[in-house]
Design an enzyme around this catalytic site. Structure first.
Site, PDB file in Angstrom:
ATOM      1  N   ASN A 132      -0.089 -29.524  29.406  1.00  0.00           N
ATOM      2  CA  ASN A 132      -1.541 -29.370  29.603  1.00  0.00           C
ATOM      3  C   ASN A 132      -2.295 -29.211  28.282  1.00  0.00           C
ATOM      4  OD1 ASN A 132      -1.179 -26.703  28.779  1.00  0.00           O
ATOM      5  ND2 ASN A 132      -1.389 -25.818  30.824  1.00  0.00           N
ATOM      6  N   ASP A 133      -1.653 -29.542  27.162  1.00  0.00           N
ATOM      7  CA  ASP A 133      -2.287 -29.341  25.853  1.00  0.00           C
ATOM      8  C   ASP A 133      -3.594 -30.118  25.723  1.00  0.00           C
ATOM      9  OD1 ASP A 133      -0.165 -27.756  25.289  1.00  0.00           O
ATOM     10  OD2 ASP A 133       0.688 -29.023  23.717  1.00  0.00           O
TER      11      ASP A 133
ATOM     12  N   ASP B   3     -19.503 -10.446  26.431  1.00  0.00           N
ATOM     13  CA  ASP B   3     -19.816 -10.998  25.118  1.00  0.00           C
ATOM     14  C   ASP B   3     -21.308 -10.841  24.807  1.00  0.00           C
ATOM     15  OD1 ASP B   3     -19.059 -12.789  22.818  1.00  0.00           O
ATOM     16  OD2 ASP B   3     -20.522 -14.099  23.785  1.00  0.00           O
TER      17      ASP B   3
ATOM     18  N   ASN C 242       2.381 -21.333  23.736  1.00  0.00           N
ATOM     19  CA  ASN C 242       2.260 -22.577  24.508  1.00  0.00           C
ATOM     20  C   ASN C 242       3.364 -22.620  25.555  1.00  0.00           C
ATOM     21  OD1 ASN C 242       1.877 -25.131  25.496  1.00  0.00           O
ATOM     22  ND2 ASN C 242       1.889 -26.157  23.519  1.00  0.00           N
TER      23      ASN C 242
ATOM     24  N   ASP D 178      -1.672 -21.258  26.186  1.00  0.00           N
ATOM     25  CA  ASP D 178      -2.170 -21.318  27.563  1.00  0.00           C
ATOM     26  C   ASP D 178      -1.783 -20.071  28.357  1.00  0.00           C
ATOM     27  OD1 ASP D 178       0.573 -21.764  28.060  1.00  0.00           O
ATOM     28  OD2 ASP D 178       0.301 -23.938  28.077  1.00  0.00           O
TER      29      ASP D 178
ATOM     30  N   GLU E 178     -20.135  -5.866  24.215  1.00  0.00           N
ATOM     31  CA  GLU E 178     -20.134  -6.074  22.771  1.00  0.00           C
ATOM     32  C   GLU E 178     -21.532  -5.746  22.247  1.00  0.00           C
ATOM     33  OE1 GLU E 178     -19.094  -9.501  19.445  1.00  0.00           O
ATOM     34  OE2 GLU E 178     -20.063 -10.083  21.326  1.00  0.00           O
TER      35      GLU E 178
ATOM     36  N   GLY F   6      -2.901 -25.439  21.769  1.00  0.00           N
ATOM     37  CA  GLY F   6      -2.064 -25.622  22.949  1.00  0.00           C
ATOM     38  C   GLY F   6      -1.613 -24.367  23.654  1.00  0.00           C
TER      39      GLY F   6
END
Length: 572
Positions: free
Chosen positions: A97-98, A284, A92, A119, A313, A117
């Site tokens: 900006n959490d 993905d 964090n 980032d 994937e 949190g």
């Protein structure tokens, strides 16, 4: 694509630009404009929306300047080691900006499945740590906005694919991450999702066309049976439900057969490559996409950037089925199919690693022979050096949970670091982090200790790591930093020998160098008769074991301690 209430009633024109087509759909809030931009200078161009001859309103549209030699950018390859991290769980760097007023889920570090949190700034703050570890490339799970009510930290149900989630930072901070990596001669891979968006995506809430997503009508679950994509005996229903069914109920399945959807995904991908100066994509759920459309998407990206790299994937458990998805596969060619996908993930090696180092009763087909047999099938792949190899990732069991002792970890890392292909490691394992998938995904995605100011143990710093954490880290760092310069590992040939009494030996070699790898997967010491390997040893009389820096005499037998690997650089 332009969006606005009843915008389809207007006719768009662009000054000094040829508009080749205008597409309107059943939803009057959308207009799709195709412009011929060849030869145009970068700059601001006004799109005028007219009713008759009258301009009702105008909007500025910017054509950005392309970076020099952007087309020739070099993607990740077998000289790299990829460090996979989940940004919410790594560090964090900016507590401000959490949470975000525009987004539903707020920070709750006490909830395993909540946002904690971490980032982009947290990643930037610890790039020196990743570099010191010997990793050369970062693959972060997705960073684009995900406005789900819960579990949004994984960010695979995106709600805006042009915007970094504000709880991770800004688009400009993502650019800065890329710049900081490139300063260190490191690379950045974006986790890109072509198969689905999230229910909260603004375009899903106001679909441009009914068939923008697959509808049955509405939701239907995929059957997850990717084998139906290649099964010549599959029913049409099973084939359709694999590709068109939704991965989960909160992730509407995109219809890439719709040319507007496909174009949108292609242009979005190119935009991110240019904007963030990317070195690769990990795609993905690649094999859940419409297989013909995803091939067009992949080819479009690779035609634009011939030296780029994309790994898909393809979570399957059979080498022939995985090889089907790699570019120029002869297996795919049987069905006239080419995915154009440069790299796939070696899940069968992952499967073997999860079993062999705890096998109590090795047999004809159990134990180290499973690793050997995985490489036997390398003939199926068009390019084995472009396979992504790994022991774990963010969706699998943690290897330090399967094998809670450092001896097995060292065997696994020695194998991953010296095999053909591109190694990928998972954040935290290099300090012995564990996690039990049986307790839920949150447990295999624990916070990295030291990523939060309140953490009592800061494993980012050697002086604050525990003795156990340093033992894991020091081994990993020495191994991976040696690998950086070991070109024979990046591109050399492999010669392997049948495991004997759970001792597995293979060589990586080219005209300039040769490395002998010995893995003793026994709880007791073993003595190796070296004359068995003379076809690879006849030029060499000694060697240097990389990790211990011990000189090895190759003129006699080799004693291998229990649960130990040797990586021996051979010398004449």
């Amino acid at each position: 694509m332009v969006y606005g209430e009843e915008i389809a009633q207007y006719t768009p024109e662009v000054e000094n630009v040829v508009v080749t087509s205008i597409t309107k759909t059943e939803n009057p809030n959308y207009v799709f404009i195709t412009m011929d931009t060849k030869g145009l200078d970068p700059g601001i161009y006004n799109i005028d929306f007219k009713k008759g001859k009258r301009t009702v309103f105008s909007r500025a549209y910017e054509l950005k300047k392309r970076a020099p030699n952007s087309k020739l950018r070099k993607g990740f390859d077998a000289s790299d080691v990829i460090y996979l991290l989940m940004p919410d769980r790594f560090a964090n760097g900016n507590p401000n900006n959490d949470s975000h007023s525009e987004l539903t889920e707020k920070v709750n570090r006490d909830f395993e499945g909540g946002r904690h949190g971490g980032d982009i700034q947290g990643i930037i703050d610890h790039l020196d740590y990743v570099e010191a570890l010997g990793a050369t490339t970062i693959w972060s799970t997705p960073l684009c906005e995900d406005n789900d009510n819960q579990y949004s930290y994984h960010t695979y149900a995106q709600s805006d694919v042009y915007r970094i989630d504000p709880r991770y930072g800004t688009n400009e901070e993502y650019q800065m991450l890329s710049k900081e990596l490139h300063k260190r001669n490191m690379k950045l891979i974006m986790d890109y999702v072509t198969n689905h968006w999230g229910l909260e995506h603004w375009m899903i809430k106001d679909l441009p066309t009914y068939d923008w997503i697959h509808q049955f009508p509405g939701y239907a679950q995929t059957n997850y049976r990717m084998t139906t994509q290649m099964d010549p005996n599959a029913s049409q229903r099973d084939y359709k439900y694999c590709m068109d069914g939704w991965f989960v109920k909160t992730m509407p399945d995109l219809n890439q057969q719709n040319p507007l959807v496909l174009k949108y995904l292609i242009q979005n991908a190119i935009w991110w490559i240019e904007f963030a100066n990317l070195d690769g994509f990990r795609v993905d759920t690649y094999s859940y996409n419409d297989k013909d459309a995803i091939a067009l998407w992949t080819k479009a990206i690779m035609d634009e950037y011939p030296n780029f790299n994309i790994v898909g994937e393809v979570w399957m458990h059979d080498q022939a089925q995985m090889a089907y998805w790699q570019k120029d596969s002869k297996i795919g060619a049987i069905q006239n199919y080419n995915s154009y996908l440069p790299s796939v993930m070696d899940f069968t090696l992952h499967d073997a690693i999860g079993q062999v180092f705890k096998e109590e009763n090795p047999s004809w087909n159990k134990g180290m022979i499973q690793v050997y047999e995985n490489y036997v099938n390398d003939f199926l792949y068009p390019e084995v050096n472009n396979l992504l190899i790994f022991a774990e990732n963010h969706d699998t069991e943690r290897i330090n949970h399967i094998y809670p002792n450092i001896e097995d970890y060292k065997l696994i890392m020695s194998l991953i670091a010296t095999s053909r292909g591109i190694p990928q490691i998972y954040y935290g394992s290099e300090i012995g982090m564990q996690g039990d998938k049986g307790k839920g995904d949150g447990d295999i995605r624990r916070d990295f200790p030291g990523g939060w100011p309140s953490d009592q143990n800061n494993a980012f710093k050697a002086m604050e790591r525990t003795d156990k954490q340093n033992a894991y880290f020091d081994f990993t760092a020495k191994l991976l930093n040696w690998r950086k310069k070991a070109k024979v590992i990046h591109s050399g040939k492999t010669t392997q020998y049948l495991p004997d009494d759970e001792v597995y030996v293979y060589f990586r070699h080219n005209d300039q160098a040769s490395v002998m790898v010995v893995i003793n997967n026994n709880q007791s010491d073993k003595v190796l008769q070296l004359d068995r390997f003379k076809e690879n040893l006849y030029h060499f009389s000694k060697g240097m074991e990389v990790m211990t820096e011990m000189e090895i005499d190759l003129s006699t037998n080799l004693k291998m301690p229990a649960k130990t690997s040797y990586i021996i650089e051979l010398k004449k």
